[in-house]
Design a protein around this motif. Structure first.
Motif, PDB file in Angstrom:
ATOM      1  N   ALA A   1       0.849  -1.190   0.000  1.00 46.25           N
ATOM      2  CA  ALA A   1       0.000   0.000   0.000  1.00 46.25           C
ATOM      3  C   ALA A   1       0.885   1.239   0.000  1.00 46.25           C
ATOM      4  O   ALA A   1       1.949   1.256   0.638  1.00 46.25           O
ATOM      5  CB  ALA A   1      -0.928   0.003   1.212  1.00 46.25           C
ATOM      6  N   PHE A   2       0.438   2.264  -0.725  1.00 43.72           N
ATOM      7  CA  PHE A   2       1.234   3.482  -0.874  1.00 43.72           C
ATOM      8  C   PHE A   2       0.326   4.709  -0.847  1.00 43.72           C
ATOM      9  O   PHE A   2      -0.876   4.618  -1.082  1.00 43.72           O
ATOM     10  CB  PHE A   2       1.985   3.471  -2.219  1.00 43.72           C
ATOM     11  N   ARG A   3       0.937   5.858  -0.565  1.00 37.83           N
ATOM     12  CA  ARG A   3       0.295   7.146  -0.764  1.00 37.83           C
ATOM     13  C   ARG A   3       1.098   7.897  -1.818  1.00 37.83           C
ATOM     14  O   ARG A   3       2.332   7.950  -1.747  1.00 37.83           O
ATOM     15  CB  ARG A   3       0.235   7.949   0.536  1.00 37.83           C
ATOM     16  N   VAL A   4       0.385   8.478  -2.769  1.00 37.96           N
ATOM     17  CA  VAL A   4       1.041   9.128  -3.906  1.00 37.96           C
ATOM     18  C   VAL A   4       0.586  10.579  -4.014  1.00 37.96           C
ATOM     19  O   VAL A   4      -0.600  10.881  -3.878  1.00 37.96           O
ATOM     20  CB  VAL A   4       0.720   8.384  -5.225  1.00 37.96           C
ATOM     21  N   LYS A   5       1.536  11.467  -4.260  1.00 41.92           N
ATOM     22  CA  LYS A   5       1.245  12.883  -4.479  1.00 41.92           C
ATOM     23  C   LYS A   5       2.035  13.382  -5.695  1.00 41.92           C
ATOM     24  O   LYS A   5       3.052  12.787  -6.065  1.00 41.92           O
ATOM     25  CB  LYS A   5       1.657  13.737  -3.276  1.00 41.92           C
ATOM     26  N   VAL A   6       1.575  14.478  -6.259  1.00 39.98           N
ATOM     27  CA  VAL A   6       2.357  15.192  -7.266  1.00 39.98           C
ATOM     28  C   VAL A   6       2.570  16.606  -6.739  1.00 39.98           C
ATOM     29  O   VAL A   6       1.612  17.293  -6.376  1.00 39.98           O
ATOM     30  CB  VAL A   6       1.654  15.230  -8.633  1.00 39.98           C
ATOM     31  N   ILE A   7       3.822  17.021  -6.681  1.00 37.21           N
ATOM     32  CA  ILE A   7       4.189  18.323  -6.129  1.00 37.21           C
ATOM     33  C   ILE A   7       4.731  19.224  -7.228  1.00 37.21           C
ATOM     34  O   ILE A   7       5.609  18.817  -8.005  1.00 37.21           O
ATOM     35  CB  ILE A   7       5.264  18.171  -5.027  1.00 37.21           C
ATOM     36  N   ASP A   8       4.205  20.442  -7.308  1.00 32.92           N
ATOM     37  CA  ASP A   8       4.728  21.457  -8.216  1.00 32.92           C
ATOM     38  C   ASP A   8       5.951  22.083  -7.550  1.00 32.92           C
ATOM     39  O   ASP A   8       5.858  22.666  -6.472  1.00 32.92           O
ATOM     40  CB  ASP A   8       3.662  22.520  -8.491  1.00 32.92           C
ATOM     41  N   VAL A   9       7.094  21.946  -8.197  1.00 26.44           N
ATOM     42  CA  VAL A   9       8.349  22.384  -7.584  1.00 26.44           C
ATOM     43  C   VAL A   9       8.410  23.906  -7.434  1.00 26.44           C
ATOM     44  O   VAL A   9       8.882  24.423  -6.412  1.00 26.44           O
ATOM     45  CB  VAL A   9       9.559  21.872  -8.404  1.00 26.44           C
ATOM     46  N   LYS A  10       7.932  24.643  -8.426  1.00 21.52           N
ATOM     47  CA  LYS A  10       8.028  26.105  -8.382  1.00 21.52           C
ATOM     48  C   LYS A  10       7.228  26.696  -7.227  1.00 21.52           C
ATOM     49  O   LYS A  10       7.673  27.622  -6.555  1.00 21.52           O
ATOM     50  CB  LYS A  10       7.570  26.694  -9.711  1.00 21.52           C
ATOM     51  N   THR A  11       6.041  26.176  -7.002  1.00 19.95           N
ATOM     52  CA  THR A  11       5.184  26.716  -5.942  1.00 19.95           C
ATOM     53  C   THR A  11       5.342  25.968  -4.630  1.00 19.95           C
ATOM     54  O   THR A  11       4.979  26.476  -3.563  1.00 19.95           O
ATOM     55  CB  THR A  11       3.709  26.664  -6.364  1.00 19.95           C
ATOM     56  N   GLY A  12       5.867  24.743  -4.704  1.00 14.26           N
ATOM     57  CA  GLY A  12       5.992  23.913  -3.512  1.00 14.26           C
ATOM     58  C   GLY A  12       4.672  23.330  -3.056  1.00 14.26           C
ATOM     59  O   GLY A  12       4.586  22.763  -1.964  1.00 14.26           O
ATOM     60  N   LYS A  13       3.639  23.451  -3.903  1.00 11.99           N
ATOM     61  CA  LYS A  13       2.308  22.997  -3.519  1.00 11.99           C
ATOM     62  C   LYS A  13       1.952  21.656  -4.159  1.00 11.99           C
ATOM     63  O   LYS A  13       2.441  21.313  -5.231  1.00 11.99           O
ATOM     64  CB  LYS A  13       1.261  24.042  -3.917  1.00 11.99           C
ATOM     65  N   ARG A  14       1.097  20.935  -3.482  1.00 11.99           N
ATOM     66  CA  ARG A  14       0.587  19.659  -4.005  1.00 11.99           C
ATOM     67  C   ARG A  14      -0.503  19.951  -5.049  1.00 11.99           C
ATOM     68  O   ARG A  14      -1.439  20.685  -4.793  1.00 11.99           O
ATOM     69  CB  ARG A  14       0.007  18.833  -2.853  1.00 11.99           C
ATOM     70  N   VAL A  15      -0.364  19.343  -6.227  1.00 16.92           N
ATOM     71  CA  VAL A  15      -1.365  19.520  -7.289  1.00 16.92           C
ATOM     72  C   VAL A  15      -2.219  18.268  -7.482  1.00 16.92           C
ATOM     73  O   VAL A  15      -3.250  18.306  -8.147  1.00 16.92           O
ATOM     74  CB  VAL A  15      -0.688  19.913  -8.622  1.00 16.92           C
ATOM     75  N   PHE A  16      -1.773  17.152  -6.901  1.00 17.30           N
ATOM     76  CA  PHE A  16      -2.556  15.909  -6.928  1.00 17.30           C
ATOM     77  C   PHE A  16      -2.226  15.096  -5.675  1.00 17.30           C
ATOM     78  O   PHE A  16      -1.055  14.963  -5.313  1.00 17.30           O
ATOM     79  CB  PHE A  16      -2.234  15.084  -8.174  1.00 17.30           C
ATOM     80  N   PRO A  17      -3.260  14.555  -5.026  1.00 10.11           N
ATOM     81  CA  PRO A  17      -4.690  14.782  -5.292  1.00 10.11           C
ATOM     82  C   PRO A  17      -5.139  16.138  -4.755  1.00 10.11           C
ATOM     83  O   PRO A  17      -4.533  16.675  -3.815  1.00 10.11           O
ATOM     84  CB  PRO A  17      -5.369  13.637  -4.546  1.00 10.11           C
ATOM     85  N   ALA A  18      -6.178  16.684  -5.354  1.00 14.35           N
ATOM     86  CA  ALA A  18      -6.611  18.029  -5.003  1.00 14.35           C
ATOM     87  C   ALA A  18      -7.312  18.092  -3.654  1.00 14.35           C
ATOM     88  O   ALA A  18      -7.245  19.101  -2.965  1.00 14.35           O
ATOM     89  CB  ALA A  18      -7.539  18.577  -6.099  1.00 14.35           C
ATOM     90  N   ASP A  19      -7.989  17.008  -3.274  1.00 18.71           N
ATOM     91  CA  ASP A  19      -8.837  17.051  -2.078  1.00 18.71           C
ATOM     92  C   ASP A  19      -8.422  16.084  -0.979  1.00 18.71           C
ATOM     93  O   ASP A  19      -9.174  15.792  -0.082  1.00 18.71           O
ATOM     94  CB  ASP A  19     -10.291  16.767  -2.471  1.00 18.71           C
ATOM     95  N   GLU A  20      -7.215  15.560  -1.061  1.00 18.71           N
ATOM     96  CA  GLU A  20      -6.763  14.607  -0.038  1.00 18.71           C
ATOM     97  C   GLU A  20      -5.307  14.915   0.299  1.00 18.71           C
ATOM     98  O   GLU A  20      -4.391  14.574  -0.454  1.00 18.71           O
ATOM     99  CB  GLU A  20      -6.905  13.170  -0.546  1.00 18.71           C
ATOM    100  N   LYS A  21      -5.086  15.550   1.424  1.00 20.43           N
ATOM    101  CA  LYS A  21      -3.756  16.018   1.784  1.00 20.43           C
ATOM    102  C   LYS A  21      -2.760  14.881   1.967  1.00 20.43           C
ATOM    103  O   LYS A  21      -1.572  15.019   1.684  1.00 20.43           O
ATOM    104  CB  LYS A  21      -3.826  16.858   3.056  1.00 20.43           C
ATOM    105  N   SER A  22      -3.219  13.764   2.494  1.00 19.49           N
ATOM    106  CA  SER A  22      -2.299  12.669   2.796  1.00 19.49           C
ATOM    107  C   SER A  22      -1.811  11.953   1.543  1.00 19.49           C
ATOM    108  O   SER A  22      -0.821  11.240   1.583  1.00 19.49           O
ATOM    109  CB  SER A  22      -2.970  11.653   3.727  1.00 19.49           C
ATOM    110  N   GLY A  23      -2.508  12.126   0.419  1.00 24.09           N
ATOM    111  CA  GLY A  23      -2.087  11.482  -0.815  1.00 24.09           C
ATOM    112  C   GLY A  23      -3.122  10.505  -1.336  1.00 24.09           C
ATOM    113  O   GLY A  23      -4.057  10.119  -0.629  1.00 24.09           O
ATOM    114  N   TRP A  24      -2.952  10.105  -2.595  1.00 29.46           N
ATOM    115  CA  TRP A  24      -3.855   9.158  -3.233  1.00 29.46           C
ATOM    116  C   TRP A  24      -3.468   7.740  -2.828  1.00 29.46           C
ATOM    117  O   TRP A  24      -2.311   7.350  -2.927  1.00 29.46           O
ATOM    118  CB  TRP A  24      -3.802   9.295  -4.746  1.00 29.46           C
ATOM    119  N   SER A  25      -4.429   6.965  -2.388  1.00 26.82           N
ATOM    120  CA  SER A  25      -4.150   5.614  -1.907  1.00 26.82           C
ATOM    121  C   SER A  25      -4.041   4.626  -3.067  1.00 26.82           C
ATOM    122  O   SER A  25      -4.902   4.604  -3.952  1.00 26.82           O
ATOM    123  CB  SER A  25      -5.261   5.168  -0.951  1.00 26.82           C
TER     124      SER A  25
END
Length: 225
Positions: free
Chosen positions: A149-173
């Protein structure tokens, strides 16, 4: 002489018409169902997020040593990278080893390096961040399913913000498992075969978040899609 003038194509059409007429007497609705099945579009499992076509790296962050040995972590990250290059046309992928090495280097100067800082240091614009939660291989093959099992995120390097997932801070399961019967067959190839297979399937499952997957009417993945 009239029969000899028929073209093979006309003869085939005549046979099909006669056959269809006979089948319609047996059950006209069956023909309609068959035609509907043939013309129905193949089901598609749509991408959960469309990656930007920018320099990208996969960062496998196993802070708590969930996945062992270490080479399996690299195998998963490299599998994600290769599948995205092949299936999502992501040509500007940076080696995940660069992210692993840079994270270790930055961790020496701070308590724990931020994801976007690692990405910035190796010159990418987005980071696919993977955090393993479980990677379990049963001590006795066949007693339970190997699973991960994993949690996955996509981070925009320039802004330092998470762009995926949009509504789940911990990441996509993402969860992956191998059926017990299949794991017994795989284990016959060698002691590390199940671990390698689970790593490959984990990488495939994570990568598939970012491109469409077409299935046949029977639920099988279509090759080349």
């Amino acid at each position: 002489m009239q029969y000899s003038t028929w073209s093979p194509w006309l003869a085939r059409v005549a046979c099909l018409v006669i056959a269809a007429a006979g089948l319609s007497q047996l059950g006209g609705c069956n023909i309609a169902q068959a035609v509907a099945t043939l013309t129905r579009p193949d089901p598609v499992d749509e991408a959960k997020y469309e990656l930007s076509d920018l320099p990208t790296v996969v960062m496998f962050d196993d802070y708590y040593s969930v996945v062992t040995p270490v080479r399996i972590r690299r195998d998963i990250a490299e599998e994600v990278t290769m599948v995205l290059m092949e299936r999502a046309d992501m040509d500007d992928m940076v080696s995940p080893l660069d992210a692993i090495r840079m994270a270790k280097k930055l961790d020496k100067s701070v308590e724990r390096a931020a994801i976007h800082e690692v990405g910035k240091a190796i010159g990418v614009d987005q980071v696919i961040y993977i955090e393993p939660l479980r990677f379990l291989i049963p001590a006795i093959v066949g007693t339970s399913e190997p699973m991960a099992a994993f949690r996955v995120k996509v981070i925009d390097v320039k802004t330092g913000k998470r762009v995926f997932p949009a509504d789940e801070k911990s990441g996509w399961s993402v969860q992956v498992s191998i059926p017990r019967a299949e794991s017994q067959r795989i284990a016959s190839s060698g002691p590390s075969a199940i671990r390698k297979e689970l790593a490959t399937r984990s990488g495939d499952a994570i990568a598939s978040l970012f491109f469409d997957i077409k299935y046949s009417q029977h639920g099988n993945r279509l090759l080349g899609q």
